[in-house]
Design a protein around this motif. Sequence first.
Motif, PDB file in Angstrom:
ATOM      1  N   PRO A 130       0.814  -1.217   0.000  1.00 46.69           N
ATOM      2  CA  PRO A 130       0.000   0.000   0.000  1.00 46.69           C
ATOM      3  C   PRO A 130       0.849   1.268   0.000  1.00 46.69           C
ATOM      4  CG  PRO A 130      -0.045  -1.050   2.153  1.00 46.69           C
ATOM      5  CD  PRO A 130       0.740  -1.949   1.248  1.00 46.69           C
ATOM      6  N   LEU A 131       0.320   2.307  -0.597  1.00 42.16           N
ATOM      7  CA  LEU A 131       0.966   3.619  -0.526  1.00 42.16           C
ATOM      8  C   LEU A 131       0.768   4.217   0.863  1.00 42.16           C
ATOM      9  CD1 LEU A 131      -0.135   5.174  -3.933  1.00 42.16           C
ATOM     10  CD2 LEU A 131       2.095   4.214  -3.330  1.00 42.16           C
ATOM     11  N   TYR A 132      -0.399   3.937   1.441  1.00 38.61           N
ATOM     12  CA  TYR A 132      -0.773   4.469   2.753  1.00 38.61           C
ATOM     13  C   TYR A 132      -1.226   3.298   3.626  1.00 38.61           C
ATOM     14  CZ  TYR A 132      -1.158   8.398  -0.445  1.00 38.61           C
ATOM     15  OH  TYR A 132      -0.910   9.329  -1.424  1.00 38.61           O
ATOM     16  N   PRO A 133      -0.301   2.665   4.359  1.00 38.18           N
ATOM     17  CA  PRO A 133      -0.633   1.446   5.115  1.00 38.18           C
ATOM     18  C   PRO A 133      -1.804   1.612   6.089  1.00 38.18           C
ATOM     19  CG  PRO A 133       1.739   1.744   5.032  1.00 38.18           C
ATOM     20  CD  PRO A 133       1.122   2.989   4.447  1.00 38.18           C
ATOM     21  N   PHE A 134      -1.872   2.714   6.802  1.00 38.46           N
ATOM     22  CA  PHE A 134      -2.956   2.917   7.756  1.00 38.46           C
ATOM     23  C   PHE A 134      -4.304   2.991   7.045  1.00 38.46           C
ATOM     24  CE2 PHE A 134      -5.645   5.755  10.363  1.00 38.46           C
ATOM     25  CZ  PHE A 134      -5.695   4.988  11.521  1.00 38.46           C
ATOM     26  N   GLU A 135      -4.377   3.808   6.015  1.00 38.96           N
ATOM     27  CA  GLU A 135      -5.625   3.981   5.274  1.00 38.96           C
ATOM     28  C   GLU A 135      -5.988   2.721   4.492  1.00 38.96           C
ATOM     29  OE1 GLU A 135      -3.184   6.175   5.487  1.00 38.96           O
ATOM     30  OE2 GLU A 135      -4.088   8.074   6.131  1.00 38.96           O
ATOM     31  N   SER A 136      -4.986   1.934   4.111  1.00 37.83           N
ATOM     32  CA  SER A 136      -5.232   0.689   3.387  1.00 37.83           C
ATOM     33  C   SER A 136      -6.083  -0.273   4.215  1.00 37.83           C
ATOM     34  CB  SER A 136      -3.904   0.033   3.025  1.00 37.83           C
ATOM     35  OG  SER A 136      -4.124  -1.199   2.388  1.00 37.83           O
ATOM     36  N   LYS A 137      -5.878  -0.284   5.519  1.00 39.92           N
ATOM     37  CA  LYS A 137      -6.687  -1.153   6.392  1.00 39.92           C
ATOM     38  C   LYS A 137      -8.155  -0.730   6.362  1.00 39.92           C
ATOM     39  CE  LYS A 137      -2.874  -2.499   9.163  1.00 39.92           C
ATOM     40  NZ  LYS A 137      -1.933  -2.216  10.110  1.00 39.92           N
ATOM     41  N   PHE A 138      -8.401   0.570   6.370  1.00 43.01           N
ATOM     42  CA  PHE A 138      -9.774   1.065   6.270  1.00 43.01           C
ATOM     43  C   PHE A 138     -10.370   0.743   4.903  1.00 43.01           C
ATOM     44  CE2 PHE A 138      -8.270   3.709   9.763  1.00 43.01           C
ATOM     45  CZ  PHE A 138      -9.319   3.577  10.662  1.00 43.01           C
ATOM     46  N   ALA A 139      -9.552   0.826   3.863  1.00 42.38           N
ATOM     47  CA  ALA A 139     -10.019   0.498   2.518  1.00 42.38           C
ATOM     48  C   ALA A 139     -10.451  -0.965   2.452  1.00 42.38           C
ATOM     49  CB  ALA A 139      -8.922   0.789   1.492  1.00 42.38           C
ATOM     50  N   ASP A 140      -9.661  -1.848   3.044  1.00 40.44           N
ATOM     51  CA  ASP A 140     -10.003  -3.273   3.056  1.00 40.44           C
ATOM     52  C   ASP A 140     -11.305  -3.530   3.812  1.00 40.44           C
ATOM     53  OD1 ASP A 140      -7.749  -3.790   1.586  1.00 40.44           O
ATOM     54  OD2 ASP A 140      -6.612  -4.637   3.258  1.00 40.44           O
ATOM     55  N   ILE A 141     -11.470  -2.872   4.931  1.00 36.84           N
ATOM     56  CA  ILE A 141     -12.696  -3.050   5.717  1.00 36.84           C
ATOM     57  C   ILE A 141     -13.900  -2.542   4.935  1.00 36.84           C
ATOM     58  CG2 ILE A 141     -13.925  -2.249   7.777  1.00 36.84           C
ATOM     59  CD1 ILE A 141     -11.141  -2.328   9.207  1.00 36.84           C
TER      60      ILE A 141
END
Length: 146
Positions: free
Chosen positions: A74-85
């Motif tokens: 991911p470019l943005y690891p923190f936001e990537s988790k929200f994207a997956d959810i």
Amino acid sequence: MKLKNIFFALLFLTNLTALHSQNGIITYKTKRTKIRKTSNPEMTRKITEEVNRSSYVLYFNKEKSFFKKVKNIPLYPFESKFADISTGANKNWYQFNGINKEAMYNTEILSKQYIINDSSRMKEWELFNEIKIIDGYTCYKAVNKN
């Protein structure tokens, strides 16, 4: 229609097509222009970007299907988790027998693996007789009533 609902529609449609003896692997991407806004516009933008960078794979045969996100950096690891959810891709989904509409996923709780039956998600689907051929596969329209 929510992106998560689209994923479940694909899982459900896969089992419908499987009833016609089709099987295979489908890899696809999403294009999302609108997600639930956060209080931080920059975070919302990053989540949207991560959703749009993601790709997914669906394996299916006449008895079952399996959905998972293709791993990426991911470019943005923190936001990537929200994207997956937000897309339902934070879990690998299994679906068995399109008639019973069973949906399950694996999860780990306190270092133990569990299989969670989340079939209630599949009960709200309405099927239509509308057919569309996509990449040689017969797909039936399904809409989530929620």
